[in-house]
Design a protein around this motif. Sequence first.
Motif, PDB file in Angstrom:
ATOM      1  N   PHE A 238      43.580  -1.314  25.162  1.00 39.58           N
ATOM      2  CA  PHE A 238      42.960  -0.850  23.931  1.00 39.58           C
ATOM      3  C   PHE A 238      42.962   0.662  23.888  1.00 39.58           C
ATOM      4  O   PHE A 238      43.207   1.329  24.884  1.00 39.58           O
ATOM      5  CB  PHE A 238      41.539  -1.406  23.770  1.00 39.58           C
ATOM      6  N   ARG A 239      42.723   1.190  22.693  1.00 37.81           N
ATOM      7  CA  ARG A 239      42.726   2.629  22.480  1.00 37.81           C
ATOM      8  C   ARG A 239      41.481   3.039  21.711  1.00 37.81           C
ATOM      9  O   ARG A 239      40.999   2.302  20.868  1.00 37.81           O
ATOM     10  CB  ARG A 239      43.943   3.044  21.664  1.00 37.81           C
ATOM     11  N   LEU A 240      41.020   4.235  22.008  1.00 38.41           N
ATOM     12  CA  LEU A 240      39.952   4.863  21.246  1.00 38.41           C
ATOM     13  C   LEU A 240      40.560   5.942  20.368  1.00 38.41           C
ATOM     14  O   LEU A 240      41.535   6.595  20.758  1.00 38.41           O
ATOM     15  CB  LEU A 240      38.933   5.516  22.177  1.00 38.41           C
ATOM     16  N   GLY A 241      39.971   6.147  19.209  1.00 36.42           N
ATOM     17  CA  GLY A 241      40.454   7.191  18.331  1.00 36.42           C
ATOM     18  C   GLY A 241      39.322   7.795  17.528  1.00 36.42           C
ATOM     19  O   GLY A 241      38.227   7.237  17.453  1.00 36.42           O
ATOM     20  N   THR A 242      39.590   8.939  16.956  1.00 32.69           N
ATOM     21  CA  THR A 242      38.634   9.604  16.066  1.00 32.69           C
ATOM     22  C   THR A 242      39.380  10.130  14.851  1.00 32.69           C
ATOM     23  O   THR A 242      40.581  10.381  14.906  1.00 32.69           O
ATOM     24  CB  THR A 242      37.913  10.781  16.764  1.00 32.69           C
ATOM     25  N   ASP A 243      38.650  10.273  13.749  1.00 27.54           N
ATOM     26  CA  ASP A 243      39.248  10.887  12.571  1.00 27.54           C
ATOM     27  C   ASP A 243      38.642  12.263  12.365  1.00 27.54           C
ATOM     28  O   ASP A 243      37.791  12.705  13.136  1.00 27.54           O
ATOM     29  CB  ASP A 243      39.110   9.990  11.330  1.00 27.54           C
ATOM     30  N   THR A 244      39.077  12.955  11.331  1.00 24.57           N
ATOM     31  CA  THR A 244      38.621  14.320  11.097  1.00 24.57           C
ATOM     32  C   THR A 244      37.160  14.397  10.676  1.00 24.57           C
ATOM     33  O   THR A 244      36.561  15.468  10.726  1.00 24.57           O
ATOM     34  CB  THR A 244      39.496  15.003  10.034  1.00 24.57           C
TER      35      THR A 244
ATOM     36  N   ASN B 114      34.339  10.033  12.864  1.00 28.22           N
ATOM     37  CA  ASN B 114      34.153   8.601  13.061  1.00 28.22           C
ATOM     38  C   ASN B 114      34.974   8.149  14.257  1.00 28.22           C
ATOM     39  O   ASN B 114      36.038   8.691  14.533  1.00 28.22           O
ATOM     40  CB  ASN B 114      34.591   7.821  11.819  1.00 28.22           C
ATOM     41  N   ALA B 115      34.483   7.148  14.968  1.00 29.75           N
ATOM     42  CA  ALA B 115      35.178   6.632  16.143  1.00 29.75           C
ATOM     43  C   ALA B 115      35.784   5.270  15.830  1.00 29.75           C
ATOM     44  O   ALA B 115      35.249   4.506  15.031  1.00 29.75           O
ATOM     45  CB  ALA B 115      34.204   6.519  17.309  1.00 29.75           C
TER      46      ALA B 115
ATOM     47  N   PRO C 163      41.681  -1.325  13.204  1.00 32.89           N
ATOM     48  CA  PRO C 163      40.661  -0.899  14.173  1.00 32.89           C
ATOM     49  C   PRO C 163      39.260  -1.349  13.785  1.00 32.89           C
ATOM     50  O   PRO C 163      38.986  -1.669  12.630  1.00 32.89           O
ATOM     51  CB  PRO C 163      40.752   0.626  14.120  1.00 32.89           C
ATOM     52  N   ILE C 164      38.400  -1.367  14.782  1.00 38.55           N
ATOM     53  CA  ILE C 164      36.963  -1.541  14.570  1.00 38.55           C
ATOM     54  C   ILE C 164      36.384  -0.142  14.566  1.00 38.55           C
ATOM     55  O   ILE C 164      36.761   0.699  15.383  1.00 38.55           O
ATOM     56  CB  ILE C 164      36.332  -2.361  15.706  1.00 38.55           C
ATOM     57  N   THR C 165      35.456   0.126  13.678  1.00 38.15           N
ATOM     58  CA  THR C 165      34.862   1.456  13.631  1.00 38.15           C
ATOM     59  C   THR C 165      33.352   1.361  13.799  1.00 38.15           C
ATOM     60  O   THR C 165      32.726   0.378  13.420  1.00 38.15           O
ATOM     61  CB  THR C 165      35.209   2.197  12.323  1.00 38.15           C
ATOM     62  N   ASP C 166      32.789   2.371  14.416  1.00 38.27           N
ATOM     63  CA  ASP C 166      31.351   2.459  14.644  1.00 38.27           C
ATOM     64  C   ASP C 166      31.051   3.919  14.973  1.00 38.27           C
ATOM     65  O   ASP C 166      31.945   4.758  14.930  1.00 38.27           O
ATOM     66  CB  ASP C 166      30.928   1.538  15.793  1.00 38.27           C
ATOM     67  N   SER C 167      29.839   4.192  15.358  1.00 38.50           N
ATOM     68  CA  SER C 167      29.530   5.553  15.757  1.00 38.50           C
ATOM     69  C   SER C 167      30.227   5.851  17.080  1.00 38.50           C
ATOM     70  O   SER C 167      30.497   4.947  17.890  1.00 38.50           O
ATOM     71  CB  SER C 167      28.019   5.748  15.915  1.00 38.50           C
ATOM     72  N   LEU C 168      30.541   7.094  17.303  1.00 40.45           N
ATOM     73  CA  LEU C 168      31.184   7.499  18.549  1.00 40.45           C
ATOM     74  C   LEU C 168      30.334   7.104  19.744  1.00 40.45           C
ATOM     75  O   LEU C 168      30.845   6.604  20.746  1.00 40.45           O
ATOM     76  CB  LEU C 168      31.433   9.008  18.532  1.00 40.45           C
ATOM     77  N   GLU C 169      29.035   7.265  19.645  1.00 42.47           N
ATOM     78  CA  GLU C 169      28.142   6.926  20.763  1.00 42.47           C
ATOM     79  C   GLU C 169      28.161   5.425  21.063  1.00 42.47           C
ATOM     80  O   GLU C 169      28.189   5.013  22.222  1.00 42.47           O
ATOM     81  CB  GLU C 169      26.715   7.381  20.476  1.00 42.47           C
ATOM     82  N   ALA C 170      28.177   4.591  20.038  1.00 41.55           N
ATOM     83  CA  ALA C 170      28.215   3.141  20.256  1.00 41.55           C
ATOM     84  C   ALA C 170      29.504   2.721  20.946  1.00 41.55           C
ATOM     85  O   ALA C 170      29.490   1.926  21.883  1.00 41.55           O
ATOM     86  CB  ALA C 170      28.057   2.401  18.931  1.00 41.55           C
ATOM     87  N   LEU C 171      30.633   3.267  20.493  1.00 41.11           N
ATOM     88  CA  LEU C 171      31.898   2.916  21.126  1.00 41.11           C
ATOM     89  C   LEU C 171      32.003   3.493  22.531  1.00 41.11           C
ATOM     90  O   LEU C 171      32.540   2.846  23.429  1.00 41.11           O
ATOM     91  CB  LEU C 171      33.061   3.380  20.260  1.00 41.11           C
ATOM     92  N   ARG C 172      31.493   4.690  22.745  1.00 42.88           N
ATOM     93  CA  ARG C 172      31.509   5.279  24.088  1.00 42.88           C
ATOM     94  C   ARG C 172      30.711   4.405  25.052  1.00 42.88           C
ATOM     95  O   ARG C 172      31.147   4.134  26.172  1.00 42.88           O
ATOM     96  CB  ARG C 172      30.940   6.695  24.065  1.00 42.88           C
ATOM     97  N   THR C 173      29.551   3.938  24.624  1.00 40.31           N
ATOM     98  CA  THR C 173      28.730   3.063  25.471  1.00 40.31           C
ATOM     99  C   THR C 173      29.473   1.780  25.783  1.00 40.31           C
ATOM    100  O   THR C 173      29.484   1.309  26.927  1.00 40.31           O
ATOM    101  CB  THR C 173      27.392   2.761  24.775  1.00 40.31           C
TER     102      THR C 173
END
Length: 63
Positions: free
Chosen positions: A18-24, A27-28, A39-49
């Motif tokens: 899997f891959r993580l990404g961010t937009d300008t 958003n994560a 992709p699934i999107t959520d807050s950066l903190e939620a995906l980092r956890t």
Amino acid sequence: MPQITWEDPFCAEGNNCFRLGTDTSGNAYIAVVGQEDRPITDSLEALRTLILDIKAGKADHLL
């Protein structure tokens, strides 16, 4: 779809990569490699956890 900057794939032994990404806008996103168009999107903190828990072996079965 927003322009997403993807990180290098993370592949656990015997599991999907899997891959993580961010937009300008900050958003994560997370996606299975090869399915970055869904992709699934959520807050950066939620995906980092989520990713840290997976890497620690706490949630490996989710992927």
